[in-house]
Scaffold this active site. Structure first.
Site, mmCIF file in Angstrom:
data_model
loop_
_atom_site.group_PDB
_atom_site.id
_atom_site.type_symbol
_atom_site.label_atom_id
_atom_site.label_comp_id
_atom_site.label_asym_id
_atom_site.label_seq_id
_atom_site.Cartn_x
_atom_site.Cartn_y
_atom_site.Cartn_z
ATOM 1 C CB CYS A 143 5.234 78.904 -21.186
ATOM 2 S SG CYS A 143 5.374 77.236 -20.506
ATOM 3 C CB CYS A 199 2.223 73.939 -15.334
ATOM 4 S SG CYS A 199 3.795 74.747 -14.909
#
Length: 380
Positions: free
Chosen positions: A215, A118
């Site tokens: 997440c 990410c």
């Protein structure tokens, strides 16, 4: 502009008001403090929050980066401190660059680290380009890591607080990205100091708990996420001892990781056993005694090198490495094969070294990060 003008706190020879900084805001206390501090210092702050996955699903999940409630918290901080804030829909980019690879890696028997991808493929690539489009002088984040000016340009260094250091997740930051990035929290002595700053600025997120999970993985249940993403790819098979005995059955290799001991549901053995290998092709979870987890030679590829001299300028580099985010650096010898591939010899064997994890390089003396790469096969 006078040539002898002193540098501001972000390293630019101009007034803070003339320095635009995009702050990547997750809605947590760390990035909120960065934004508030820079705004108080008079910088031209622009807050940006990324919506990385389905907003409706996100609203039901607290404590995860970039979820719906966190977007609300980031927006509220911007309103309190008086700077503009934007939410960018990166859902498709995030799925293509991070989530799909995460699922495919697990199905291939690896143990991926999506937070690194990410940072590498979304935050420090697409978001960084967005910051440039906004004519920012730099982009700041709430990561606990330090950027220091060296003789050959900006260097990456571990955070002052070793317990908060995030260098393992940022090894793939390139020199070009590092020139544009700033990490205002890296020098702080503790997370408590960050929360004190949040209280000083009157931020509502001052006592907000830290995010613990990836997440998009509720409650750390990787397998359930992968089953939703790849429902036809989960095949049962045998749990096999290294001596060839079939000890039981499993419902898919995605439920297991190298080094796992608990949850094997196998009784009647005279010694503890651990997962030592995942054979995806044979649909086998291979188990054995703990000593079989010890690894000395680790193959690494996709290397991002941050040293001053080219990695191939030496046959060997005496460094320290981390093969898991939760472990301290250990002494090792790095032997380059090419600019992006190497073999790492651990001077003290490590247990549970798994394909899909990162191997991050550090100076043996000092705090500098020399880069790192991805463990791509089982070591020996």
């Amino acid at each position: 502009m006078p040539l002898d003008r002193p540098l501001n706190s972000l390293g630019f020879a101009k007034a803070p008001a003339d320095t635009r900084v995009v702050v990547a805001m997750s809605g947590g206390v760390d990035s909120s403090v960065v934004a508030a501090q820079l705004a108080e210092e008079g910088y031209d702050v622009v807050g940006v929050t990324l919506q990385l996955y389905d907003h409706g699903a996100a609203l039901a999940k607290k404590g995860a980066c970039c979820a719906g409630l966190d977007i609300h918290d980031a927006r509220r901080v911007a309103e309190e401190m008086g700077f503009p804030h934007y939410v960018l829909d990166y859902e498709n980019i995030f799925k293509d660059a991070v989530i799909d690879e995460f699922a495919d890696s697990y199905l291939a028997g690896a143990t991926p680290v999506p937070c690194i991808r990410c940072n590498e493929r979304v935050k420090f690539k697409d978001l960084l380009e967005t910051a440039r489009d906004l004519e920012a002088d730099c982009m700041a984040t709430g990561h606990y890591i330090q950027r220091k000016d060296g003789a050959h340009g900006p260097e990456l260094h571990s955070a002052e607080d070793a317990n908060r250091d995030q260098s393992y997740f940022l090894f793939s930051t390139t020199p070009e990205q590092l020139a544009f990035l700033r990490f205002p929290l890296g020098h702080l002595p503790s997370k408590a100091a960050t929360r004190e700053l949040a209280a000083k600025y009157g931020l509502a997120v001052a006592d907000k708990p830290d995010s613990q999970d990836i997440c998009f993985v509720p409650n750390g249940d990787y397998a359930s996420v992968i089953e939703k993403l790849r429902p036809d790819a989960i095949d049962p098979g045998d749990i096999v001892h290294v001596d060839g005995r079939v000890l039981g059955r499993h419902e898919g290799v995605i439920h297991y990781t190298i080094g796992q001991r608990r949850g094997l549901a196998i009784g009647g053995l005279s010694e503890p056993i651990y997962v030592v290998k995942l054979d995806v092709d044979a649909k086998q979870v291979i188990v054995g005694p703990k000593e079989m987890l010890a690894t000395r030679i680790v193959p690494v590829r996709e290397i991002n090198w941050l040293g001053d001299a080219p990695i191939t300028s030496r046959d060997e580099w005496h460094i320290s490495v981390k093969v898991r985010s939760t472990r301290p650096p250990r002494e090792a010898i790095l032997r380059p094969i090419s600019d992006t591939e190497a073999e790492v010899e651990l001077l003290t064997p490590e247990q549970g070294v798994a394909p899909g994890q990162a191997c991050v390089f550090y100076e043996t003396v000092g705090t500098r990060i020399l880069g790192g790469g991805w463990i791509w096969a089982g070591g020996r």
